[in-house]
Design an enzyme around this catalytic site. Structure first.
Site, PDB file in Angstrom:
ATOM      1  N   SER A 266       0.864  -1.177   0.000  1.00  0.00           N
ATOM      2  CA  SER A 266       0.000   0.000   0.000  1.00  0.00           C
ATOM      3  C   SER A 266       0.902   1.230   0.000  1.00  0.00           C
ATOM      4  CB  SER A 266      -0.912  -0.059   1.235  1.00  0.00           C
ATOM      5  OG  SER A 266      -1.661   1.128   1.360  1.00  0.00           O
TER       6      SER A 266
ATOM      7  N   TYR B  37      -5.403   7.597  -6.427  1.00  0.00           N
ATOM      8  CA  TYR B  37      -4.267   6.794  -5.933  1.00  0.00           C
ATOM      9  C   TYR B  37      -4.543   6.433  -4.469  1.00  0.00           C
ATOM     10  CZ  TYR B  37       0.497   5.305  -4.732  1.00  0.00           C
ATOM     11  OH  TYR B  37       1.579   4.575  -4.310  1.00  0.00           O
TER      12      TYR B  37
ATOM     13  N   LYS C  46      -4.874   2.718  -2.631  1.00  0.00           N
ATOM     14  CA  LYS C  46      -3.941   2.280  -1.575  1.00  0.00           C
ATOM     15  C   LYS C  46      -4.701   1.973  -0.277  1.00  0.00           C
ATOM     16  CE  LYS C  46      -0.964   1.609  -4.093  1.00  0.00           C
ATOM     17  NZ  LYS C  46      -0.062   0.450  -4.189  1.00  0.00           N
TER      18      LYS C  46
END
Ligand SMILES: NC(=O)c1ccc[n+]([C@@H]2O[C@H](COP(=O)([O-])OP(=O)(O)OC[C@H]3O[C@@H](n4cnc5c(N)ncnc54)[C@H](OP(=O)(O)O)[C@@H]3O)[C@@H](O)[C@H]2O)c1
Length: 329
Positions: free
Chosen positions: A163, A189, A193
């Site tokens: 992550s 993004y 994650k």
């Protein structure tokens, strides 16, 4: 226990050496092993501690073969296998998973390392999904679930989801996972994650120990989509181009060290769902990336969290992901 001396500056080689007896004889699959990236570095460090087999997965054969050649040089007796895996295509992620299944192996460790970051605009995959959520979460969701039988054949399987600190940038946006209403590259993004963390929590609930991690900030090809303005805005660089002070950057070897702790520290076996940073279990996880309904007791105690059934983000993500990929696991 993770040695308390492990931290920001620990290197992949040093950490792999520490876990030599855990690595010896193991079958390990790493995704995203292009040269000069974290996956390649982690695989190379692991290769030097006598694993039984290293499966090197990625979308570009020539890049994987470069990493394979490097490993052959430093660990000539270690068997390696190349797996072509394009996580941005559900069909290809499934196909690669089925290929792995056809090998009939017991896979001890899967490191879901491949990823992309901050594409400037909303691009879609062949399946019609926004590229970051597809490559960073939906593809790995399908691939991992397809090869679960191989992992379950191992005596103490481990899944590591790479992550990022970037999870602080956004929760999973459940009412618009595919960015149809709104696209911001950092938010998407961040969403992907956060999904990596929640996916590890949900996998652990299904009886396979899965953990997640932030490797640190490392200058790799991950930054390929960023402009100078982006780097300035994120504090990666200063006006004069020097390194910004917001993030302390790590070397590649420092960056890949946490991958190896996450994959081989025996004490994590009973602590599925935890998130590591600087080689240690990390407490600064956003509330939305935790799932107090699913976390193991030990982690709740470590983080001083109270179990509530209201926070079921991991299960919610699992269901939404199944709907998006059109398959139940
Ligand atoms: N570097 C950092 O500062 C940092 C910080 C936090 C988290 N991370 C995470 O660390 C992981 C590794 O990143 P990195 O820094 O090593 O970046 P990298 O050098 O760009 O490596 C990413 C790898 O993922 C592969 N990949 C991308 N899309 C793929 C797809 N659709 N199918 C299969 N493979 C794909 C890339 O292959 P190609 O070479 O073919 O593109 C490459 O091998 C990522 O998950 C990233 O989010 C990195």
């Amino acid at each position: 226990m993770i040695p308390t001396t492990f931290g920001f500056h620990s290197t992949s080689d040093e950490v792999a050496q520490h876990y030599a007896s855990q690595i010896k004889g193991k079958v390990v699959l790493v995704t995203g092993v292009s040269p000069n990236g974290l996956g390649a570095e982690a695989a190379t460090a692991i290769s030097q501690q006598e694993p039984k087999l290293l499966i090197l997965a990625g979308r570009a054969r020539e890049k994987i073969e470069q990493t394979q050649a490097e490993i052959n040089k430093v660990a000539p007796s270690v068997e390696t296998k190349v797996l072509i895996l394009d996580l941005a295509s559900l069909a290809k992620a499934r196909q690669a998973g089925e290929e792995v299944e056809s090998w009939g192996l017991a896979i001890d460790v899967l490191i879901n390392n491949a990823g992309v970051m901050a594409l400037p605009d909303r691009q879609l995959t062949e399946d019609g999904f926004e590229v970051q959520v597809a490559s960073n979460h939906l593809g790995p969701f399908v691939f991992t679930n397809t090869i679960l039988p191989s992992l379950r054949r191992a005596s103490a399987p481990r899944i590591v989801n790479v992550s990022s600190w970037g999870h602080h940038l956004s929760p999973v946006i459940f009412d618009d996972v595919n960015a149809e209403k709104n696209y911001s590259k950092w938010e998407r993004y961040g969403q992907s994650k956060t999904a990596n963390i929640l996916f590890a929590v949900a996998l652990s609930k299904r009886g396979v120990c899965a953990v997640s991690l932030h490797p640190g900030a490392i200058r790799t090809e991950l930054l390929r989509h960023l402009t100078r303005e982006d780097e300035l805005a994120m504090g990666f660089i200063n006006e004069d181009g020097s390194q910004g002070s917001r993030f302390a950057f790590k070397s590649l070897k420092e960056g890949a060290a946490t991958h190896i702790v996450a994959a081989f520290e025996p004490d994590l076996q009973g602590q599925g769902g935890v998130y590591l940073d600087d080689c240690q279990i990390q407490k600064e996880v956003e509330d939305y990336a935790t799932d107090t309904a699913s976390l193991p007791e030990l982690y709740l105690t470590t983080l001083s969290l109270t179990r509530t059934s209201a926070q079921d983000n991991a299960e919610r993500l699992w269901k939404v992901s199944e709907e998006m990929v059109g398959q139940t696991f």
